[in-house]
Design a protein around this motif. Sequence first.
Motif, PDB file in Angstrom:
ATOM      1  N   SER A 169      18.922  65.671  71.044  1.00 30.67           N
ATOM      2  CA  SER A 169      20.235  65.079  70.433  1.00 30.67           C
ATOM      3  C   SER A 169      20.711  65.476  69.799  1.00 30.67           C
ATOM      4  CB  SER A 169      19.581  63.711  69.645  1.00 30.67           C
ATOM      5  OG  SER A 169      21.010  63.195  68.665  1.00 30.67           O
ATOM      6  N   VAL A 170      21.885  65.678  69.333  1.00 28.92           N
ATOM      7  CA  VAL A 170      22.975  67.413  68.450  1.00 28.92           C
ATOM      8  C   VAL A 170      23.756  66.866  67.777  1.00 28.92           C
ATOM      9  CG1 VAL A 170      24.113  69.662  69.048  1.00 28.92           C
ATOM     10  CG2 VAL A 170      22.590  68.707  71.110  1.00 28.92           C
ATOM     11  N   GLN A 171      23.769  67.505  66.074  1.00 28.07           N
ATOM     12  CA  GLN A 171      25.329  66.749  65.452  1.00 28.07           C
ATOM     13  C   GLN A 171      25.965  67.677  65.274  1.00 28.07           C
ATOM     14  OE1 GLN A 171      20.848  66.193  64.044  1.00 28.07           O
ATOM     15  NE2 GLN A 171      21.665  63.837  65.014  1.00 28.07           N
ATOM     16  N   LEU A 172      26.718  67.331  65.703  1.00 35.18           N
ATOM     17  CA  LEU A 172      27.964  68.018  65.324  1.00 35.18           C
ATOM     18  C   LEU A 172      29.012  69.297  64.224  1.00 35.18           C
ATOM     19  CD1 LEU A 172      29.973  66.486  68.247  1.00 35.18           C
ATOM     20  CD2 LEU A 172      28.495  68.331  68.721  1.00 35.18           C
TER      21      LEU A 172
ATOM     22  N   ASP B 111      26.384  63.844  68.123  1.00 38.71           N
ATOM     23  CA  ASP B 111      26.933  63.183  67.523  1.00 38.71           C
ATOM     24  C   ASP B 111      27.921  63.633  66.198  1.00 38.71           C
ATOM     25  OD1 ASP B 111      27.209  60.777  65.104  1.00 38.71           O
ATOM     26  OD2 ASP B 111      24.947  60.893  64.603  1.00 38.71           O
ATOM     27  N   GLY B 112      29.636  62.957  65.973  1.00 37.56           N
ATOM     28  CA  GLY B 112      30.035  63.445  65.113  1.00 37.56           C
ATOM     29  C   GLY B 112      31.416  64.536  65.532  1.00 37.56           C
ATOM     30  N   ALA B 113      31.976  65.181  64.461  1.00 37.94           N
ATOM     31  CA  ALA B 113      32.763  65.605  64.698  1.00 37.94           C
ATOM     32  C   ALA B 113      33.607  66.568  66.005  1.00 37.94           C
ATOM     33  CB  ALA B 113      33.655  66.214  63.025  1.00 37.94           C
ATOM     34  N   VAL B 114      33.804  66.206  67.136  1.00 36.16           N
ATOM     35  CA  VAL B 114      33.937  67.445  67.594  1.00 36.16           C
ATOM     36  C   VAL B 114      35.491  68.840  67.381  1.00 36.16           C
ATOM     37  CG1 VAL B 114      34.978  67.811  70.347  1.00 36.16           C
ATOM     38  CG2 VAL B 114      33.775  65.892  69.411  1.00 36.16           C
ATOM     39  N   ASP B 115      34.791  70.098  67.596  1.00 34.08           N
ATOM     40  CA  ASP B 115      35.713  70.910  67.618  1.00 34.08           C
ATOM     41  C   ASP B 115      36.884  70.751  68.796  1.00 34.08           C
ATOM     42  OD1 ASP B 115      36.709  73.240  68.070  1.00 34.08           O
ATOM     43  OD2 ASP B 115      35.800  74.603  67.114  1.00 34.08           O
ATOM     44  N   LEU B 116      38.800  70.844  68.516  1.00 41.96           N
ATOM     45  CA  LEU B 116      39.019  70.021  69.885  1.00 41.96           C
ATOM     46  C   LEU B 116      39.314  71.216  70.644  1.00 41.96           C
ATOM     47  CD1 LEU B 116      41.671  68.084  67.701  1.00 41.96           C
ATOM     48  CD2 LEU B 116      39.695  67.044  68.748  1.00 41.96           C
ATOM     49  N   ASP B 117      38.949  72.333  70.263  1.00 43.62           N
ATOM     50  CA  ASP B 117      39.318  73.356  71.035  1.00 43.62           C
ATOM     51  C   ASP B 117      38.099  73.453  71.957  1.00 43.62           C
ATOM     52  OD1 ASP B 117      41.164  74.192  69.769  1.00 43.62           O
ATOM     53  OD2 ASP B 117      40.266  75.374  68.438  1.00 43.62           O
ATOM     54  N   HIS B 118      36.740  72.899  71.277  1.00 46.71           N
ATOM     55  CA  HIS B 118      36.198  72.849  73.083  1.00 46.71           C
ATOM     56  C   HIS B 118      35.574  71.580  73.643  1.00 46.71           C
ATOM     57  CE1 HIS B 118      34.933  77.715  71.946  1.00 46.71           C
ATOM     58  NE2 HIS B 118      35.525  77.039  70.656  1.00 46.71           N
ATOM     59  N   SER B 119      36.681  70.288  72.915  1.00 49.16           N
ATOM     60  CA  SER B 119      35.881  69.254  72.909  1.00 49.16           C
ATOM     61  C   SER B 119      35.693  68.712  74.459  1.00 49.16           C
ATOM     62  CB  SER B 119      36.997  68.328  72.390  1.00 49.16           C
ATOM     63  OG  SER B 119      38.070  68.630  73.011  1.00 49.16           O
TER      64      SER B 119
END
Length: 295
Positions: free
Chosen positions: A133-136, A160-168
């Motif tokens: 489980s990775v916290q973003l 879980d969390g906010a995604v870096d849109l450049d790497h989504s």
Amino acid sequence: MSVMVVGQIGRDVVLQTPELSGTGGTHPVRERREMLGGKGANQAVGLAQLGVPVGLIGVVGADEPGASALEQASSDGIDTTHVIRRGTTALVVSVVDDSANRLLLEHVPQHALLTPDDIDRGRPGLLAADTVSVQLQQPISSTLRAARQGRQAGALVLADGAVDLDHSDELFELVHVFRADADEAELVAGEPVKTPAAAMALATRILHKGPVLVALAISGVGDLLVWRNGSRLFPLSDAPVVDRTGAGDAFMAGLIAALRRDADPVQAGHLATAAASSTVGHLGGRPQLDGLRHA
């Protein structure tokens, strides 16, 4: 086999005051609590309380608060073998009033964040885990490294969390389960996600990129779970809210615990929402999920 949680570890100080208003004057503190905190640690504590063997990959300081955090995590039944120590321990001060309004003060130095090298040091733990489980909230290079290693090891990978849109797109290809709160969902969508229909549209787009299960919080409504052949909206509980801190971490702990015992998405959603509801009923983000262990 166990769960390996990759994320923030720190010290939480929670202060309760009758009312948060204005910028001047004195606000009396009715209650003060200090505890092990951080999204990664909170989730790991919740998993341990639910009877799940769990370890942590994160950073604590080479200081007294760091030693205290490790001692508390170990006493909670969390494997801290792969926790890194350097610098000063991250600190979050949360001021909460009687209406559950919240002011957060965060001191998370750069050295308190995970690096790709830290992830590589924790590789033996990732390889031994059946679930990662990775916290973003950690740097994207580190979260991608952890997700990739978990996927290569054949683990169930959650983010879980906010995604870096450049790497989504790269992230979504690596994870089986993705969860976002209302603010994080808005960042992914590029627009507000305020209705079940909007959340369904976003979840469907994410599913097409790789995950098999998506959980999105809708502010004031509840949590929507969407999978390849179904969906379910779990409305917010009617239980009184004292402090919303840690609700998402408890949600993830419940979701993981259920999925590891082969629960279907609806059953997993019930345990996840029960865990979140339990956590908002008390002060501080530390979960208290022992009563749900056999739910």
